[in-house]
Design a protein around this motif. Structure first.
Motif, mmCIF file in Angstrom:
data_model
loop_
_atom_site.group_PDB
_atom_site.id
_atom_site.type_symbol
_atom_site.label_atom_id
_atom_site.label_comp_id
_atom_site.label_asym_id
_atom_site.label_seq_id
_atom_site.Cartn_x
_atom_site.Cartn_y
_atom_site.Cartn_z
ATOM 1 N N PHE A 1 55.899 52.585 53.156
ATOM 2 C CA PHE A 1 56.473 53.802 53.729
ATOM 3 C C PHE A 1 57.106 54.653 52.635
ATOM 4 O O PHE A 1 56.935 55.877 52.610
ATOM 5 N N LEU A 2 57.842 54.017 51.726
ATOM 6 C CA LEU A 2 58.499 54.762 50.651
ATOM 7 C C LEU A 2 57.485 55.441 49.733
ATOM 8 O O LEU A 2 57.730 56.550 49.240
ATOM 9 N N ILE A 3 56.341 54.807 49.515
ATOM 10 C CA ILE A 3 55.265 55.437 48.741
ATOM 11 C C ILE A 3 54.771 56.679 49.477
ATOM 12 O O ILE A 3 54.647 57.762 48.881
ATOM 13 N N HIS A 4 54.492 56.538 50.761
ATOM 14 C CA HIS A 4 54.033 57.654 51.587
ATOM 15 C C HIS A 4 55.066 58.779 51.552
ATOM 16 O O HIS A 4 54.724 59.961 51.421
ATOM 17 N N ARG A 5 56.329 58.427 51.654
ATOM 18 C CA ARG A 5 57.431 59.399 51.618
ATOM 19 C C ARG A 5 57.452 60.156 50.295
ATOM 20 O O ARG A 5 57.596 61.375 50.272
#
Length: 109
Positions: free
Chosen positions: A98-102
């Protein structure tokens, strides 16, 4: 440059977490449905296991709220999948994803 470093770090965390968590989870897979019950019982086996279980449970709840809110604010699609897969696979795997996507979403804004 800092964003690439963060993405690399998040990727490494996710990959290592996937390998280590599932290496242990597969131990229970040979027991079928009884293995799932054994896994649940073992999460309560002693004070250390209970502490880690409670810690992960409450982190999962907080991370889910964060992912949902942040995902909505940034217009990220399929945020629900990170939450569901966090429960099914491991939050230590899906939260870094999720943090990568963010980070990628923030870079494109």
């Amino acid at each position: 440059m800092q964003r690439k470093l963060l993405i690399g770090l998040y990727s490494l965390i996710s990959i290592v977490a996937l390998f280590l968590c599932w290496q242990e989870n597969l131990t229970y897979s040979g027991f079928g449905i009884e293995g799932l019950w054994m896994f649940i019982v073992d999460t309560q086996a002693n004070p250390a296991a209970r502490s880690v279980t409670y810690d992960l449970f409450f982190f999962f709840i907080a991370a889910s709220f964060f992912m949902w809110r942040e995902g909505k604010q940034l217009g990220m699609k399929f945020v629900w999948a990170y939450i569901v897969l966090g429960f099914v696979i491991a939050i230590s795997v899906t939260f870094p994803l999720f943090l990568i996507h963010r980070e990628l979403k923030k870079a494109s804004i």
